[in-house]
Write a protein that holds these residues in place. Structure first.
Motif, PDB file in Angstrom:
ATOM      1  N   ARG A 294      58.869  27.639  53.653  1.00 31.58           N
ATOM      2  CA  ARG A 294      60.303  27.718  53.374  1.00 31.58           C
ATOM      3  C   ARG A 294      60.615  27.712  51.882  1.00 31.58           C
ATOM      4  NH1 ARG A 294      63.206  23.208  56.252  1.00 31.58           N
ATOM      5  NH2 ARG A 294      61.441  23.208  57.687  1.00 31.58           N
ATOM      6  N   PHE A 295      59.659  27.277  51.063  1.00 24.81           N
ATOM      7  CA  PHE A 295      59.914  27.197  49.626  1.00 24.81           C
ATOM      8  C   PHE A 295      59.430  28.437  48.875  1.00 24.81           C
ATOM      9  CE2 PHE A 295      59.284  22.775  51.110  1.00 24.81           C
ATOM     10  CZ  PHE A 295      60.572  22.319  50.904  1.00 24.81           C
ATOM     11  N   TYR A 296      58.839  29.387  49.605  1.00 22.28           N
ATOM     12  CA  TYR A 296      58.342  30.585  48.931  1.00 22.28           C
ATOM     13  C   TYR A 296      59.541  31.429  48.501  1.00 22.28           C
ATOM     14  CZ  TYR A 296      55.152  34.360  47.798  1.00 22.28           C
ATOM     15  OH  TYR A 296      54.419  35.317  47.129  1.00 22.28           O
ATOM     16  N   PRO A 297      59.651  31.764  47.212  1.00 25.24           N
ATOM     17  CA  PRO A 297      60.879  32.407  46.725  1.00 25.24           C
ATOM     18  C   PRO A 297      61.072  33.835  47.210  1.00 25.24           C
ATOM     19  CG  PRO A 297      59.239  32.293  44.981  1.00 25.24           C
ATOM     20  CD  PRO A 297      58.694  31.486  46.117  1.00 25.24           C
ATOM     21  N   GLY A 298      60.008  34.555  47.517  1.00 26.72           N
ATOM     22  CA  GLY A 298      60.149  35.958  47.886  1.00 26.72           C
ATOM     23  C   GLY A 298      59.893  36.220  49.347  1.00 26.72           C
ATOM     24  N   ARG A 299      60.271  35.288  50.217  1.00 27.29           N
ATOM     25  CA  ARG A 299      59.909  35.406  51.625  1.00 27.29           C
ATOM     26  C   ARG A 299      60.531  36.629  52.296  1.00 27.29           C
ATOM     27  NH1 ARG A 299      63.348  32.686  55.260  1.00 27.29           N
ATOM     28  NH2 ARG A 299      61.525  32.122  56.504  1.00 27.29           N
ATOM     29  N   ILE A 300      61.747  37.008  51.909  1.00 26.67           N
ATOM     30  CA  ILE A 300      62.364  38.184  52.526  1.00 26.67           C
ATOM     31  C   ILE A 300      61.601  39.443  52.140  1.00 26.67           C
ATOM     32  CG2 ILE A 300      64.426  39.642  52.512  1.00 26.67           C
ATOM     33  CD1 ILE A 300      66.110  37.165  52.555  1.00 26.67           C
ATOM     34  N   GLY A 301      61.160  39.496  50.904  1.00 25.95           N
ATOM     35  CA  GLY A 301      60.337  40.624  50.487  1.00 25.95           C
ATOM     36  C   GLY A 301      59.029  40.691  51.261  1.00 25.95           C
ATOM     37  N   LEU A 302      58.432  39.532  51.531  1.00 24.16           N
ATOM     38  CA  LEU A 302      57.200  39.500  52.318  1.00 24.16           C
ATOM     39  C   LEU A 302      57.435  40.029  53.732  1.00 24.16           C
ATOM     40  CD1 LEU A 302      55.674  36.019  51.338  1.00 24.16           C
ATOM     41  CD2 LEU A 302      54.967  38.282  50.542  1.00 24.16           C
ATOM     42  N   LEU A 303      58.564  39.655  54.310  1.00 23.20           N
ATOM     43  CA  LEU A 303      58.848  40.100  55.675  1.00 23.20           C
ATOM     44  C   LEU A 303      59.106  41.604  55.716  1.00 23.20           C
ATOM     45  CD1 LEU A 303      61.018  37.155  57.058  1.00 23.20           C
ATOM     46  CD2 LEU A 303      58.588  37.623  57.405  1.00 23.20           C
ATOM     47  N   ARG A 304      59.751  42.123  54.688  1.00 21.01           N
ATOM     48  CA  ARG A 304      59.943  43.575  54.638  1.00 21.01           C
ATOM     49  C   ARG A 304      58.591  44.289  54.585  1.00 21.01           C
ATOM     50  NH1 ARG A 304      64.482  42.735  50.584  1.00 21.01           N
ATOM     51  NH2 ARG A 304      66.405  42.865  51.798  1.00 21.01           N
ATOM     52  N   GLN A 305      57.677  43.749  53.801  1.00 25.81           N
ATOM     53  CA  GLN A 305      56.343  44.344  53.720  1.00 25.81           C
ATOM     54  C   GLN A 305      55.617  44.238  55.065  1.00 25.81           C
ATOM     55  OE1 GLN A 305      53.954  43.216  50.178  1.00 25.81           O
ATOM     56  NE2 GLN A 305      55.826  42.232  49.431  1.00 25.81           N
ATOM     57  N   ALA A 306      55.768  43.096  55.724  1.00 23.58           N
ATOM     58  CA  ALA A 306      55.109  42.904  57.018  1.00 23.58           C
ATOM     59  C   ALA A 306      55.629  43.906  58.045  1.00 23.58           C
ATOM     60  CB  ALA A 306      55.327  41.475  57.512  1.00 23.58           C
ATOM     61  N   ILE A 307      56.940  44.112  58.064  1.00 29.51           N
ATOM     62  CA  ILE A 307      57.528  45.084  58.991  1.00 29.51           C
ATOM     63  C   ILE A 307      56.979  46.480  58.711  1.00 29.51           C
ATOM     64  CG2 ILE A 307      59.683  46.251  59.608  1.00 29.51           C
ATOM     65  CD1 ILE A 307      61.102  43.546  59.186  1.00 29.51           C
ATOM     66  N   ALA A 308      56.901  46.839  57.434  1.00 35.53           N
ATOM     67  CA  ALA A 308      56.391  48.163  57.070  1.00 35.53           C
ATOM     68  C   ALA A 308      54.933  48.336  57.506  1.00 35.53           C
ATOM     69  CB  ALA A 308      56.533  48.374  55.564  1.00 35.53           C
ATOM     70  N   LEU A 309      54.129  47.304  57.328  1.00 35.20           N
ATOM     71  CA  LEU A 309      52.723  47.384  57.732  1.00 35.20           C
ATOM     72  C   LEU A 309      52.589  47.551  59.245  1.00 35.20           C
ATOM     73  CD1 LEU A 309      51.219  44.638  55.400  1.00 35.20           C
ATOM     74  CD2 LEU A 309      50.508  47.049  55.459  1.00 35.20           C
ATOM     75  N   LYS A 310      53.419  46.857  59.990  1.00 33.12           N
ATOM     76  CA  LYS A 310      53.345  46.986  61.447  1.00 33.12           C
ATOM     77  C   LYS A 310      53.801  48.367  61.909  1.00 33.12           C
ATOM     78  CE  LYS A 310      55.417  42.943  61.832  1.00 33.12           C
ATOM     79  NZ  LYS A 310      56.189  41.831  62.437  1.00 33.12           N
ATOM     80  N   GLU A 311      54.778  48.932  61.224  1.00 33.51           N
ATOM     81  CA  GLU A 311      55.186  50.297  61.558  1.00 33.51           C
ATOM     82  C   GLU A 311      54.068  51.285  61.232  1.00 33.51           C
ATOM     83  OE1 GLU A 311      57.721  51.507  63.182  1.00 33.51           O
ATOM     84  OE2 GLU A 311      58.504  49.489  63.530  1.00 33.51           O
ATOM     85  N   GLN A 312      53.362  51.040  60.141  1.00 34.40           N
ATOM     86  CA  GLN A 312      52.212  51.884  59.814  1.00 34.40           C
ATOM     87  C   GLN A 312      51.136  51.771  60.897  1.00 34.40           C
ATOM     88  OE1 GLN A 312      50.834  50.993  55.801  1.00 34.40           O
ATOM     89  NE2 GLN A 312      52.951  50.896  55.058  1.00 34.40           N
ATOM     90  N   ALA A 313      50.918  50.557  61.391  1.00 36.67           N
ATOM     91  CA  ALA A 313      49.942  50.364  62.466  1.00 36.67           C
ATOM     92  C   ALA A 313      50.353  51.146  63.705  1.00 36.67           C
ATOM     93  CB  ALA A 313      49.817  48.876  62.791  1.00 36.67           C
ATOM     94  N   ARG A 314      51.635  51.112  64.024  1.00 33.96           N
ATOM     95  CA  ARG A 314      52.113  51.868  65.182  1.00 33.96           C
ATOM     96  C   ARG A 314      51.852  53.358  65.000  1.00 33.96           C
ATOM     97  NH1 ARG A 314      55.702  54.836  67.869  1.00 33.96           N
ATOM     98  NH2 ARG A 314      56.524  53.999  69.835  1.00 33.96           N
ATOM     99  N   ASN A 315      52.146  53.872  63.815  1.00 34.02           N
ATOM    100  CA  ASN A 315      51.967  55.300  63.572  1.00 34.02           C
ATOM    101  C   ASN A 315      50.499  55.715  63.606  1.00 34.02           C
ATOM    102  OD1 ASN A 315      54.735  55.642  63.303  1.00 34.02           O
ATOM    103  ND2 ASN A 315      54.704  55.312  61.080  1.00 34.02           N
ATOM    104  N   LEU A 316      49.606  54.772  63.315  1.00 36.54           N
ATOM    105  CA  LEU A 316      48.179  55.063  63.418  1.00 36.54           C
ATOM    106  C   LEU A 316      47.720  55.129  64.874  1.00 36.54           C
ATOM    107  CD1 LEU A 316      46.824  52.746  60.573  1.00 36.54           C
ATOM    108  CD2 LEU A 316      46.666  55.249  60.625  1.00 36.54           C
ATOM    109  N   MET A 317      48.499  54.541  65.766  1.00 39.09           N
ATOM    110  CA  MET A 317      48.105  54.461  67.169  1.00 39.09           C
ATOM    111  C   MET A 317      48.686  55.578  68.023  1.00 39.09           C
ATOM    112  SD  MET A 317      48.544  50.345  67.731  1.00 39.09           S
ATOM    113  CE  MET A 317      48.151  50.434  69.475  1.00 39.09           C
ATOM    114  N   VAL A 318      49.943  55.938  67.796  1.00 42.31           N
ATOM    115  CA  VAL A 318      50.635  56.784  68.761  1.00 42.31           C
ATOM    116  C   VAL A 318      51.695  57.618  68.071  1.00 42.31           C
ATOM    117  CG1 VAL A 318      52.436  55.089  69.283  1.00 42.31           C
ATOM    118  CG2 VAL A 318      51.728  56.706  71.064  1.00 42.31           C
ATOM    119  N   SER A 319      52.047  58.705  68.681  1.00 40.77           N
ATOM    120  CA  SER A 319      53.224  59.472  68.287  1.00 40.77           C
ATOM    121  C   SER A 319      54.103  59.633  69.517  1.00 40.77           C
ATOM    122  CB  SER A 319      52.831  60.846  67.735  1.00 40.77           C
ATOM    123  OG  SER A 319      52.137  61.597  68.714  1.00 40.77           O
ATOM    124  N   GLY A 320      55.409  59.718  69.288  1.00 44.13           N
ATOM    125  CA  GLY A 320      56.343  59.842  70.406  1.00 44.13           C
ATOM    126  C   GLY A 320      56.578  58.518  71.092  1.00 44.13           C
ATOM    127  N   GLY A 321      57.271  58.581  72.219  1.00 43.38           N
ATOM    128  CA  GLY A 321      57.536  57.381  73.006  1.00 43.38           C
ATOM    129  C   GLY A 321      58.861  56.760  72.745  1.00 43.38           C
TER     130      GLY A 321
END
Length: 706
Positions: free
Chosen positions: A679-706
């Motif tokens: 909770r004390f990490y100053p850039g936590r929202i930025g970290l979550l944005r990066q995490a979301i982007a990485l998970k979307e990249q993982a999805r795109n590596l797995m499948v198209s469409g749907g």
């Protein structure tokens, strides 16, 4: 030195802290609950309801309630109330002809829990009926929360036989619907000179007002989440979340149980002598199986697992023998059960929902709302006497609204579209092609060709829990209760066998056709089973969604199969292939005969769609955490981390990992989410944005469409 205002904004944005000039209320904590999912469900229900023949009629199913009825009764019926005219009709079948019965309406909102006797039912050739014109003056100030059929001379609280209550979706509709003034007939049949609205009688949600306003719905779901996870209902300390853990996909398994302290309320049967028979502790710890009096408290209990609740709204439609706009079902017993609960349910979704492992797990009208009442009496009492208001209390109507809203908002709001999905691993794509077919093909001479398909699509359309023929949740006998050497029966040979859907005694259950169980009396049509002659009684269970399967092991209603690969292989076993579930009523052959590589391919496909759902869910929770502050933000993030961890483990536990690069992205995202959990990490929202982007990249590596 003071920084210029614009530089302060830029500095805050760069840190991902967020910057607001005026305090804004935090979004409520809804956990996995998604207001958008419930909104979509409600709009589908509303459209169907308003297209029905009688949208101005409130319809309630009336049936035996495990939580409320004074004794078991096979009788069932329905109540219809025209909300514009005040005309009320009740029809009940299978009540003993020698008795006298009354209809009562119940107001559970009033401090005195008002009960209003409407009249006595008259015997007819096909049951008992009552038709009356309600007096608006008599009903003034009354809220119709439930209806009861009562033995004459008693009250609903001590002599009630059948009960029914409006669902959340009905209540939401009545809350937002504009009901104009209506001319009502006064007592005695004389028309009243005034035009009096009937709105005062309608049950409404606590969040009255425009349903389309997201904040109001979010508040209702948030209250449901709090009740689900914290409310003990005056019982033994358990909550709904004791068995349906939000951080474990709203279910529980042996590995999770092994990590719990002995003081956890799950183990009250071990720590309280008066509750020693509430569970079978060894089976609870070894197999995550719970004692369930599915056929009534006066009959032997069966052992069942705690099914997950994710995407529940997608699998509630009860399959009928005739499904308007779709193909026919396979069992007349389904139609009888459906009709006895609510004649409008297929269109409106108000009642008769496919609840519990046997599809008939809810008391009262058969709805999700009613299921909570029976679960509290079953799993949460202080003693096994189960006396209401002594050993437990039932939820208030407002609590039931909130609980139902929360459960209906869990998980995905719609089905996948497998026809529009292409997996970038040939192993997974082959699994999709095997899965997404309905029947075995035939050779030119009419013989069946085995091994070319897994035949999953028929019961699991788009990998959900809906039949591709009926567009409803099917109950089928797939032979699970006939399996030999089931581990929990070996551990405790005294266990009763589970007959699934229905409460009629059946004498040929179990692998040797010599055990007693309770079912609905249905039998497999000729030519649709290779079981011995005279042993065609069915033990039917409902069809779960498979999108969430990979991280909700063990499998089946009794946790009899422990891994995903074993569950896929089961459908090539003798137990399944000799069962009625391996054929349709039209004798179409759905027997499975997959080789080991095909089993792995189908399992990889199921793992892949589970990971995609984990990504969707965890990203939604990350976004919630970014919008919230303080403890609610951390709680949302904790659930997001659990979902991302599930995605990682689902791929790691595969026999072959078809997506190593996607797994790496998911692990990176998990690390960022874990860092953001400080909770004390100053850039936590930025970290979550990066995490979301990485998970979307993982999805795109797995499948198209749907």
């Amino acid at each position: 030195m003071k920084l210029p205002y614009k530089r302060v904004l830029a500095f805050a944005a760069a840190l991902g802290i967020g910057f607001i000039l005026a305090p804004q209320p935090d979004p409520p904590f809804t956990g996995h609950g998604d207001p958008a999912a419930l909104t979509q469900l409600y709009q589908r229900w509303k459209n169907a309801h308003e297209q029905s023949a009688s949208p101005d009629t409130l319809q309630l199913g009336l049936s035996y309630s495990k939580a409320l009825s004074a004794r078991f009764s096979p009788a069932a019926g329905r109540l219809q109330l025209n909300l514009r005219t005040g005309r009320l009709q009740a029809a009940v079948s299978d009540l003993p002809a020698t008795g006298q019965y009354e209809l009562w309406l119940l107001d559970n909102h009033s401090p005195s829990r008002q009960r209003l006797r409407i009249g006595q039912l008259e015997p007819t050739a096909d049951g008992h009926r009552l038709a009356v014109q309600l007096d608006p003056q008599q009903m003034r100030g009354f809220t119709l929360d439930a209806a009861a059929i009562v033995q004459a001379g008693t009250s609903p609280d001590n002599g009630g036989l059948l009960f029914g209550s409006p669902s959340l979706l009905q209540r939401l509709y009545f809350t937002e619907h504009d009901w104009p003034g209506t001319t009502l007939a006064a007592a005695g049949g004389v028309s009243a000179p005034e035009r009096a609205p009937f709105e005062f009688l309608l049950p409404k949600t606590a969040q009255a007002g425009n349903f389309g306003r997201g904040p109001q719905l979010a508040q209702l779901i948030a209250r449901g989440q709090k009740i689900f996870t914290e409310e003990t209902f005056g019982g033994n300390g358990r909550t709904c979340a004791t068995c349906h853990r939000p951080d474990n996909n709203h279910t529980i398994d042996p590995n999770y149980i092994a990590k719990l302290p002995k003081s956890d309320p799950l183990f009250v049967a071990e720590t309280r002598p008066e509750l020693a028979d509430l569970e079978k502790p060894a089976l609870l710890r070894q197999f995550a199986l719970f004692v369930a009096n599915a056929d009534g408290f006066d009959r032997p209990p069966v052992m069942r697992s705690a099914s997950h609740l994710l995407g529940l709204a997608n699998t509630l439609t009860f399959e009928r023998a005739v499904n308007p706009g779709y193909g026919n079902g396979e069992f007349t017993q389904d139609e009888a059960y459906f009709n006895s609960h609510d004649s409008e349910a297929q269109q409106s979704g108000t009642h008769t929902q496919a609840i519990g492992w046997s599809g008939d797990g809810a008391p009262d009208g058969g709805s999700l709302r009613d299921f909570a009442k029976g679960a509290i009496k079953q799993h949460m009492p202080k003693t096994l006497i189960r006396a209401e208001n002594i050993d437990f209390r039932l939820p208030t109507e407002d609590e039931l609204d909130a609980l139902e809203a929360y459960m209906l908002s869990l998980g995905r709001s719609s089905e996948l579209n497998l026809a529009n999905m292409y997996f970038k691993s040939p192993l997974v794509q082959n699994g999709l092609l095997l899965f997404n077919t309905k029947n075995n093909p035939k050779a030119a001479d009419g013989s069946v060709i085995f091994g070319a398909t897994a035949n999953c699509n028929g019961c699991h359309f788009n990998a959900g829990g809906i039949s591709s023929t009926t567009n409803a949740n099917p109950t089928r006998d797939t032979g699970v209760e006939r399996m030999r050497d089931q581990l929990h029966h070996l551990a405790d040979p005294t266990l009763a066998y589970d007959g699934g859907f229905g409460q009629l005694q059946q004498n040929d259950c179990g692998p040797n056709y010599d055990e007693i169980c309770f079912s609905d009396g249905s039998v497999s049509p000729s030519g649709t089973s290779s079981r011995p002659a005279g042993h065609h009684g069915l033990n039917r269970f409902n069809t779960p969604s498979l999108v969430e399967a990979a991280d909700t092991a063990p499998f089946f209603h009794n946790n009899s199969v422990t891994t995903l690969e074993e569950s896929v292989a089961y459908y090539s076993s003798d137990a399944f292939n000799s069962s009625p579930g391996a054929f349709t009523s039209s004798k179409a052959n759905r027997q499975g005969k997959l080789d080991s590589s095909q089993v792995i391919a189908v399992a990889l496909f199921l793992r892949s769609i589970n990971v995609l759902e984990n990504i969707r869910s965890s990203n939604l929770l990350d976004k919630k955490a970014m919008e919230q502050n303080g403890e609610p933000s951390l709680k949302s993030l904790k659930l997001a981390i659990a979902d991302t961890q599930d995605a990682v483990e689902v791929l790691q536990q595969a026999v072959i990992n078809p997506y190593p690069e996607a797994l790496e992205k998911l692990q990176q995202a998990l690390n960022l989410e874990t860092m953001a959990g400080n909770r004390f990490y100053p850039g936590r929202i930025g970290l979550l944005r990066q995490a979301i982007a990485l998970k979307e990249q993982a999805r795109n590596l797995m499948v198209s469409g749907g």
